[in-house]
Design a protein around this motif. Structure first.
Motif, mmCIF file in Angstrom:
data_model
loop_
_atom_site.group_PDB
_atom_site.id
_atom_site.type_symbol
_atom_site.label_atom_id
_atom_site.label_comp_id
_atom_site.label_asym_id
_atom_site.label_seq_id
_atom_site.Cartn_x
_atom_site.Cartn_y
_atom_site.Cartn_z
ATOM 1 N N ASN A 267 -7.117 5.192 4.197
ATOM 2 C CA ASN A 267 -7.487 6.324 3.348
ATOM 3 C C ASN A 267 -8.065 7.460 4.196
ATOM 4 O O ASN A 267 -9.113 8.031 3.883
ATOM 5 C CB ASN A 267 -8.492 5.886 2.279
ATOM 6 N N LYS B 10 -3.654 12.069 6.410
ATOM 7 C CA LYS B 10 -2.901 12.502 5.233
ATOM 8 C C LYS B 10 -2.525 13.976 5.324
ATOM 9 O O LYS B 10 -1.453 14.392 4.866
ATOM 10 C CB LYS B 10 -3.701 12.239 3.962
ATOM 11 N N THR C 131 0.813 -1.214 0.000
ATOM 12 C CA THR C 131 0.000 0.000 0.000
ATOM 13 C C THR C 131 0.846 1.263 0.000
ATOM 14 O O THR C 131 0.564 2.213 -0.736
ATOM 15 C CB THR C 131 -0.919 0.025 1.246
ATOM 16 N N TRP D 112 -2.718 5.811 4.834
ATOM 17 C CA TRP D 112 -2.915 5.121 3.555
ATOM 18 C C TRP D 112 -3.628 3.791 3.724
ATOM 19 O O TRP D 112 -4.388 3.370 2.847
ATOM 20 C CB TRP D 112 -1.574 4.954 2.839
#
Length: 347
Positions: free
Chosen positions: A319, A324, A236, A316
């Motif tokens: 998500n 992030k 990933t 990640w």
């Protein structure tokens, strides 16, 4: 007279041999070895991880006789267990009522502070697996984080860092491979965990989340992480710590990658080997340099790296936009005074 000369020559030869055999005498160049492809044909010009930094040292010496600079801790919050569970779409994190499988017995196992450290001596190499003790009594599946060592370094040198990663809810797998640059050993470690997850007599049976796999490594291991990420579609995201990354390899990577450097690293010069890799990768990428850190600071002060590493993987794996954002312009890493040279792209 001839006897005196002969004795002198013998003594001279012995002096040279002893001098050449000292582990702490390594080239002072910052240029890593030249490897002509993804193979194990390494030459002898590589700068050993046992490099001794006498300029920026604080006289802390590790098991490889490497002088390490200890830097101040930073304060990024780890993602806790409940947050990780909430983000999981497929697994309920509830205690199971039946006993865990008796399992494939490791050659040794150590329980400490809620972390299990299991060692498996396999035919091809030894694997060391770290995981939370709760894994034995919960029916969750846990993401994989595969580790790669620096040149000549045993995984025990990174024990503190690997434990901190495992404490975030990852199954962390390392091996005794010390020449890992091409990524194959790191991928084999992932395969090993997946095999154990499919093995009904293993303690890891049905415990591995194969849709969430990250790779991380130090120095040559950081190069391995980049190469493994480029090769293996299951991976990933990637994290390279002071990685001796090659541009021609980095440009093959399109997975999200975090490059973490040290501002006083004399073994792998950040500008020559890490910034150039950041520029070369095709996908989302972040670069930052820990102020005052030398090549092996990740061993003496793992928390300086692990907090961001944990949040990077979870960002990640799940998500998670909030996580992030820590790695974008104006985010936590960019504004952290302990880090400098921040760059990001592809977000």
């Amino acid at each position: 007279m001839k006897k005196i000369v002969a004795v002198f020559l013998v003594l001279t030869l012995l002096f040279v041999l002893v001098g050449c055999g000292k582990k702490d005498e390594v080239p002072t160049t910052t240029t890593p070895y030249v490897d002509t492809g993804l193979n194990n044909n390494y030459n002898n010009d590589y700068v050993s991880e046992s490099y001794i930094d006498t300029t920026y040292s604080d006289s802390v010496t590790d098991t490889l006789s490497t002088t390490i600079l200890t830097t101040s801790n930073q304060s990024v919050t780890h993602s806790n267990q409940s947050e990780r569970t909430t983000l999981s779409e497929t697994v309920a994190d509830k205690p199971i009522t039946t006993n865990a499988p008796n399992g494939l017995t490791p050659d040794s196992i150590e329980s400490n502070g809620g972390i299990e450290k299991a060692t498996y001596n396999m035919s091809e190499r030894t694997y060391i697996v770290y995981y939370m003790s709760e894994l034995l009594t919960h029916n969750s599946k846990y993401p994989i984080v595969s580790w790669a060592n620096g040149t000549g370094c045993p995984p025990s040198l990174y024990d503190g860092l690997l434990r901190e990663l495992a404490s975030a809810g990852f199954i962390v797998v390392a091996s005794d491979e010390t020449m890992a640059a091409n990524g194959s050993a790191q991928i084999a470690a992932i395969d090993f965990l997946i095999e154990e997850s499919n093995n009904s007599v293993s303690v890891l049976y049905k415990k591995v989340n194969t849709s969430r796999i990250g790779v991380i490594g130090h120095s040559q291991g950081g190069r391995s992480a980049v190469n493994a990420g480029a090769i293996d579609s299951r991976i990933t995201c990637v994290l390279s710590l002071a990685g001796s990354n090659f541009v021609e390899e980095a440009e093959k990577l399109s997975k999200p990658v975090l490059f973490m450097a040290g501002s006083k690293d004399k073994v792998v010069d950040p500008q020559k080997w890490i910034v150039t890799a950041f520029d070369a990768v095709k996908g989302p990428a972040v670069y930052a340099s820990l102020n005052g850190a030398i090549h092996t600071t990740c061993c003496s002060n793992p928390t300086a790296y692990s907090s961001y590493a944990i949040n990077w993987f979870n960002a990640w794996f799940y998500n998670d936009g909030n996580l992030k954002s820590m790695f974008t312009d104006g985010g936590a890493l960019a504004n952290d005074a302990n880090w400098s040279g921040f760059m990001c792209k592809g977000f």
